[in-house]
Design a protein around this motif. Structure first.
Motif, short mmCIF file in Angstrom:
data_model
loop_
_atom_site.label_atom_id
_atom_site.label_comp_id
_atom_site.label_asym_id
_atom_site.label_seq_id
_atom_site.Cartn_x
_atom_site.Cartn_y
_atom_site.Cartn_z
N UNK A 73 0.82 -1.21 0.00
CA UNK A 73 0.00 0.00 0.00
C UNK A 73 0.85 1.27 0.00
N UNK A 74 2.15 1.14 0.21
CA UNK A 74 3.05 2.30 0.26
C UNK A 74 3.79 2.52 -1.06
N UNK A 75 3.62 1.60 -2.00
CA UNK A 75 4.29 1.73 -3.30
C UNK A 75 3.26 1.63 -4.42
N UNK A 76 3.63 2.20 -5.56
CA UNK A 76 2.73 2.26 -6.71
C UNK A 76 3.48 1.83 -7.96
N UNK A 77 2.80 1.10 -8.80
CA UNK A 77 3.43 0.60 -10.02
C UNK A 77 3.75 1.75 -10.97
N UNK A 78 4.91 1.66 -11.58
CA UNK A 78 5.33 2.65 -12.58
C UNK A 78 5.73 1.90 -13.85
N UNK A 79 5.63 2.57 -15.00
CA UNK A 79 6.04 1.92 -16.26
C UNK A 79 7.57 1.81 -16.36
N UNK A 80 8.00 0.93 -17.22
CA UNK A 80 9.43 0.71 -17.42
C UNK A 80 10.17 2.01 -17.77
N UNK A 81 9.57 2.86 -18.60
CA UNK A 81 10.23 4.12 -18.98
C UNK A 81 10.45 5.01 -17.76
N UNK A 82 9.51 5.03 -16.83
CA UNK A 82 9.68 5.80 -15.60
C UNK A 82 10.71 5.14 -14.69
N UNK A 83 10.73 3.81 -14.68
CA UNK A 83 11.69 3.09 -13.85
C UNK A 83 13.12 3.44 -14.27
N UNK A 84 13.34 3.58 -15.55
CA UNK A 84 14.68 3.96 -16.04
C UNK A 84 15.09 5.32 -15.47
N UNK A 85 14.21 6.29 -15.57
CA UNK A 85 14.52 7.62 -15.05
C UNK A 85 14.70 7.60 -13.52
N UNK A 86 13.85 6.83 -12.85
CA UNK A 86 13.93 6.78 -11.40
C UNK A 86 15.24 6.15 -10.94
N UNK A 87 15.71 5.12 -11.64
CA UNK A 87 17.01 4.53 -11.32
C UNK A 87 18.12 5.57 -11.44
N UNK A 88 18.03 6.43 -12.43
CA UNK A 88 19.01 7.51 -12.59
C UNK A 88 18.91 8.46 -11.41
N UNK A 89 17.71 8.90 -11.08
CA UNK A 89 17.52 9.85 -9.98
C UNK A 89 18.09 9.29 -8.68
N UNK A 90 17.88 8.01 -8.44
CA UNK A 90 18.34 7.40 -7.20
C UNK A 90 19.87 7.38 -7.08
N UNK A 91 20.56 7.70 -8.15
CA UNK A 91 22.03 7.76 -8.12
C UNK A 91 22.54 9.19 -7.90
N UNK A 92 21.65 10.17 -7.97
CA UNK A 92 22.09 11.56 -7.86
C UNK A 92 22.27 11.97 -6.40
N UNK A 93 23.16 12.91 -6.19
CA UNK A 93 23.53 13.30 -4.84
C UNK A 93 22.34 13.75 -4.01
N UNK A 94 21.48 14.57 -4.56
CA UNK A 94 20.34 15.10 -3.79
C UNK A 94 19.02 14.41 -4.16
N UNK A 95 19.09 13.28 -4.87
CA UNK A 95 17.89 12.60 -5.35
C UNK A 95 17.03 13.57 -6.15
N UNK A 96 17.71 14.39 -6.93
CA UNK A 96 17.05 15.46 -7.66
C UNK A 96 17.91 15.83 -8.87
N UNK A 97 17.45 15.49 -10.04
CA UNK A 97 18.20 15.78 -11.26
C UNK A 97 18.41 17.28 -11.43
#
Length: 189
Positions: free
Chosen positions: A86-110
């Motif tokens: 209930x705390x997570x929501x499905x996202x499409x593969x294209x969003x997953x790609x971007x989110x994986x990138x964001x999770x690597x950034x210093x401030x979690x913010x591109x």
């Protein structure tokens, strides 16, 4: 994109080494995937294929008393598994790609990441390698709110449903028929 093998996986998962991020994959043992997330949350979980994991808390004192630190939402039984879902929501593969990138950034913010455009292609290539481990038909779940499937992850993320002891954590579960993975980043202030 590099072909998925142990070397390309290690290089790709290495993009999280600069952050307080846990990134790893385990075998699917349960029909209800959050039950496998419980295994991933343990500090001593090896990769399902014996490949590299990123766990900055490995061998840290916080884990001596609690092998699940920093997580508090532990899906140990069906009721708790439902609470985690209930705390997570499905996202499409294209969003997953971007989110994986964001999770690597210093401030979690591109938008706050210096020289992001110069590094973007390399980071996206690494995200594609990570995603290639999860074939078509896999599902991806983010803790970024009800609108997760429609967010542009290259814009500021304004909310999350934390599953840790920290006030802010962003992450994603990657679920295939054979494996389940997590990439989870924390702000520990």
């Amino acid at each position: 994109m590099a072909e998925l093998d142990e070397r390309s996986w290690a290089e790709s998962i290495g993009m999280y080494a600069r952050r307080y991020t846990i990134a790893k994959v385990t075998r699917r043992e349960h029909k209800d995937w959050p039950r496998d997330v419980y295994t991933l949350m343990r500090g001593d979980t090896p990769d399902a294929r014996g490949w590299r994991v990123n766990d900055p808390l490995a061998d840290e004192f916080e884990r001596l008393d609690d092998p699940f630190y920093p997580f508090v939402e532990l899906p140990t039984d069906p009721e708790k598994a439902d609470a985690l879902k209930s705390r997570v929501y499905e996202i499409p593969r294209s969003s997953a790609k971007k989110f994986l990138v964001v999770l690597s950034t210093l401030w979690l913010n591109v938008e706050r990441t210096p020289e992001f455009e110069e590094r973007r292609a390399d980071l996206e290539g690494k995200a594609e390698v990570i995603l290639s481990r999860f074939p078509e038909g896999s599902r991806f779940y983010a803790n970024t709110g009800r609108d997760s499937a429609h967010l542009d992850y290259y814009k500021r993320i304004s909310g999350c449903s934390t599953i840790s002891r920290h006030g802010w954590d962003l992450g994603m579960f990657l679920v295939s028929e054979r494996e389940v993975g997590m990439v989870w980043s924390f702000h520990a202030w």
